[in-house]
Design an enzyme around this catalytic site. Structure first.
Site, PDB file in Angstrom:
ATOM      1  N   PHE A  10       0.817  -1.224   0.000  1.00 42.03           N
ATOM      2  CA  PHE A  10       0.000   0.000   0.000  1.00 42.03           C
ATOM      3  C   PHE A  10       0.853   1.276   0.000  1.00 42.03           C
ATOM      4  O   PHE A  10       0.832   2.070  -0.961  1.00 42.03           O
ATOM      5  CB  PHE A  10      -0.943  -0.071   1.211  1.00 42.03           C
ATOM      6  N   THR A  34       4.250 -10.910  -1.141  1.00 42.35           N
ATOM      7  CA  THR A  34       3.390 -11.705  -0.257  1.00 42.35           C
ATOM      8  C   THR A  34       1.945 -11.425  -0.674  1.00 42.35           C
ATOM      9  O   THR A  34       1.708 -10.688  -1.639  1.00 42.35           O
ATOM     10  CB  THR A  34       3.557 -11.263   1.214  1.00 42.35           C
ATOM     11  N   PHE A  79      10.214  -0.184   3.538  1.00 44.26           N
ATOM     12  CA  PHE A  79       8.790  -0.351   3.863  1.00 44.26           C
ATOM     13  C   PHE A  79       8.449  -1.818   4.150  1.00 44.26           C
ATOM     14  O   PHE A  79       7.389  -2.098   4.697  1.00 44.26           O
ATOM     15  CB  PHE A  79       7.906   0.062   2.676  1.00 44.26           C
ATOM     16  N   SER A  83       2.244  -6.243   8.034  1.00 40.39           N
ATOM     17  CA  SER A  83       1.726  -4.979   8.581  1.00 40.39           C
ATOM     18  C   SER A  83       0.371  -5.068   9.272  1.00 40.39           C
ATOM     19  O   SER A  83      -0.100  -4.064   9.811  1.00 40.39           O
ATOM     20  CB  SER A  83       1.630  -3.949   7.446  1.00 40.39           C
ATOM     21  N   THR A 132       6.083   2.726  12.816  1.00 43.82           N
ATOM     22  CA  THR A 132       4.688   3.007  13.152  1.00 43.82           C
ATOM     23  C   THR A 132       4.550   3.644  14.538  1.00 43.82           C
ATOM     24  O   THR A 132       5.409   3.433  15.408  1.00 43.82           O
ATOM     25  CB  THR A 132       3.898   1.688  13.109  1.00 43.82           C
ATOM     26  N   ASP A 133       3.426   4.330  14.760  1.00 40.79           N
ATOM     27  CA  ASP A 133       3.147   4.869  16.093  1.00 40.79           C
ATOM     28  C   ASP A 133       2.798   3.759  17.088  1.00 40.79           C
ATOM     29  O   ASP A 133       2.816   3.979  18.300  1.00 40.79           O
ATOM     30  CB  ASP A 133       2.016   5.918  16.036  1.00 40.79           C
ATOM     31  N   GLU A 134       2.468   2.558  16.568  1.00 41.48           N
ATOM     32  CA  GLU A 134       2.018   1.486  17.467  1.00 41.48           C
ATOM     33  C   GLU A 134       3.114   1.023  18.434  1.00 41.48           C
ATOM     34  O   GLU A 134       2.820   0.398  19.449  1.00 41.48           O
ATOM     35  CB  GLU A 134       1.501   0.285  16.664  1.00 41.48           C
ATOM     36  N   TYR A 158       2.616  -7.639  16.176  1.00 42.00           N
ATOM     37  CA  TYR A 158       3.034  -6.734  15.096  1.00 42.00           C
ATOM     38  C   TYR A 158       3.864  -5.575  15.643  1.00 42.00           C
ATOM     39  O   TYR A 158       4.987  -5.321  15.199  1.00 42.00           O
ATOM     40  CB  TYR A 158       1.803  -6.194  14.343  1.00 42.00           C
ATOM     41  N   LYS A 162       7.836  -4.549  15.123  1.00 43.33           N
ATOM     42  CA  LYS A 162       8.293  -3.265  14.573  1.00 43.33           C
ATOM     43  C   LYS A 162       9.212  -2.564  15.588  1.00 43.33           C
ATOM     44  O   LYS A 162      10.211  -1.955  15.211  1.00 43.33           O
ATOM     45  CB  LYS A 162       7.099  -2.360  14.240  1.00 43.33           C
ATOM     46  N   TYR A 215     -15.116  -3.534  15.872  1.00 44.39           N
ATOM     47  CA  TYR A 215     -14.574  -4.267  17.023  1.00 44.39           C
ATOM     48  C   TYR A 215     -14.956  -3.552  18.327  1.00 44.39           C
ATOM     49  O   TYR A 215     -14.758  -2.325  18.445  1.00 44.39           O
ATOM     50  CB  TYR A 215     -13.047  -4.337  16.968  1.00 44.39           C
ATOM     51  N   PRO A 291      -8.140  -8.849  20.543  1.00 43.97           N
ATOM     52  CA  PRO A 291      -7.414  -9.049  21.813  1.00 43.97           C
ATOM     53  C   PRO A 291      -6.300  -8.007  21.971  1.00 43.97           C
ATOM     54  O   PRO A 291      -5.570  -7.732  21.016  1.00 43.97           O
ATOM     55  CB  PRO A 291      -6.814 -10.451  21.657  1.00 43.97           C
ATOM     56  N   GLY A 292      -6.207  -7.428  23.159  1.00 43.34           N
ATOM     57  CA  GLY A 292      -5.136  -6.456  23.439  1.00 43.34           C
ATOM     58  C   GLY A 292      -5.280  -5.160  22.657  1.00 43.34           C
ATOM     59  O   GLY A 292      -4.300  -4.440  22.452  1.00 43.34           O
ATOM     60  N   HIS A 293      -6.495  -4.849  22.226  1.00 41.85           N
ATOM     61  CA  HIS A 293      -6.746  -3.703  21.344  1.00 41.85           C
ATOM     62  C   HIS A 293      -6.276  -2.385  21.979  1.00 41.85           C
ATOM     63  O   HIS A 293      -6.777  -1.981  23.030  1.00 41.85           O
ATOM     64  CB  HIS A 293      -8.255  -3.637  21.092  1.00 41.85           C
TER      65      HIS A 293
END
Ligand code: NAD
Ligand code: DAU
Length: 354
Positions: A10, A34, A79, A83, A132-134, A158, A162, A215, A291-293
């Site tokens: 993307f 992939t 990149f 993801s 990522t900000d995650e 994920y 990262k 969700y 889960p773990g959102h």
């Protein structure tokens, strides 16, 4: 020339397409292709002499050594990654393999190549790692937005993978002097977004008359950025960023998921009303939470604005209208990505979600 990994996905595809609107500098694309990598995203570059596409893995050291020696890039933009958070919950192994082990092999090959450059080439070289900000974890409603100084608290396989890759990139700068840059960006949306992610999934499911799965309570907050603004920010960091620094990139645009769902439904009601006159909102279904959102992400993008002069150009209103219109205009692209593989994913992630 520059080497771009993950360029059939993307953001990578948007980055390469956008690059050639600004420059004639050649790009070598390395992508494993992939399920998320789609050559159709780069179809307009098929006969373009400025672009070379190589199918391969960032974890393949022999291939990397060959490509670096042959093309001698002045910069790498990485990149390539697994993801999707939900996929990392169902099966983390590919995330460890590509995001951690793959990044390690890429860094090793780049370190060897960089070590053989002239003193000037070494100084000018850049390894830009797209993250990522995650990695920063989850914010409460009153917390300030993530700055570059926020501690790493990843909560999903994920984001943990990262975070590990970000640490490796940092270590290669501090230990070996490799001139790295890391960018930590918020949620992107726009053309070529694979329809496993929220916004394209909503558009595709709406048009197919399917459920729009929300969700939990739908009050999780993300900070949305139109993809070409992210591409412009990466070009800016590549050109002006200080080696060894990290830059947060975001849209100053926090929205709860349910608001996103309502906005997409309203736009589709306007552009492509349902035959029965009902709103697409009637397709919304609340399903079991991830889960773990993580509850809230928000990026403080003042460092990149202050030091490098980057700001998003698109508003959410203009970006989301363009995005919905792009999906309506590119139904062929949508049906081509909905392969057997995609159908299996939908069954795995949504069947049995109460
Ligand atoms: P994507 O899943 O759409 O694309 C990933 C691309 O990487 C695909 O083309 C895939 O084929 C390729 N790839 C996967 N494993 C590979 C490997 N081992 N070797 C070579 N290529 C491989 O992802 P995206 O949404 O375009 O994200 C790109 C990068 O940006 C990722 O690193 C992601 O963590 C980061 N990011 C994404 C977002 C977002 O909102 N999508 C936000 C911030 C950061
Ligand atoms: O924040 C940056 C990250 O944004 C990137 O690092 C990731 O690569 C990218 O996938 C994205 O992660 P999210 O998990 O935030 O994106 P996703 O589109 O999967 O989900 C967005 C929000 O919508 C999230 O709170 C989960 C929710 N959601 C998602 C899906 C697929 C739903 O409510 N229903 C769904 O069906």
């Amino acid at each position: 020339m520059i080497l771009v990994t993950g360029s059939a996905g993307f953001i990578g595809a948007n980055f390469v397409l956008d690059w050639f609107l600004q420059h004639d500098e050649a790009v070598v694309s390395l992508d494993k292709l992939t399920y998320a990598g789609n050559l159709e995203n780069l179809a307009s570059l098929k006969d373009d002499p400025r672009h070379v596409l190589v199918q391969g893995d960032i974890g393949d050291s022999a291939l990397l050594n060959k490509l670096l020696a042959l093309h001698r890039p002045r910069a790498i933009v990485n990149f390539a990654a697994e993801s999707h958070v939900d996929r990392s919950i169902h099966g983390p192994e590919d995330f460890i393999q590509t995001n951690i082990v793959g990044t390690f092999h890429l860094l090793e090959a780049v370190r060897a190549y960089w070590g053989g450059l002239t003193a000037q080439e070494k100084t000018d070289f850049r390894f830009l790692h797209v993250s990522t900000d995650e990695v920063y974890g989850s914010l409460s409603p009153s917390d300030p937005a993530f700055t570059e100084e926020h501690s790493y608290q990843p909560n999903s396989p994920y984001s943990a993978s990262k975070a590990a890759s970000d640490h490796l990139v940092r270590a290669y700068h501090h230990t070996y002097g490799l001139p790295v840059l890391t960018t930590n960006c918020s949620n992107n949306y726009g053309p070529y977004h694979f329809p496993e992610k929220l916004i394209p999934l909503l558009i595709v499911n709406s048009l197919a008359g399917k459920n729009l799965p929300v969700y939990g309570d739908g009050q999780q907050i993300r900070d949305w950025l139109y993809v070409t603004d992210h591409c412009a920010a990466i070009r800016c960091v590549l050109q002006k960023g200080r080696a060894g620094e990290t830059y947060n990139i975001g849209g100053w645009n926090e929205k709860a998921n349910l608001e996103i769902v309502h906005t997409v439904c309203a736009l589709l009601d306007e552009f492509r009303p349902r035959d029965d006159g009902l709103s697409y909102k009637s397709q919304i279904v609340f399903v079991a939470d991830r889960p773990g959102h993580d509850r809230r992400y928000a990026i403080d993008a003042s460092k990149i604005a202050r030091e490098l002069g980057w700001k998003p150009a698109e508003t959410f209103d203009s970006g989301i209208r363009k995005t919905v219109q792009w999906y309506l205009d590119n139904q062929g692209w949508v049906s081509n990505v909905q392969s057997g593989n995609y159908r299996q994913w939908v069954e795995k992630n949504y069947t049995g979600r109460s």
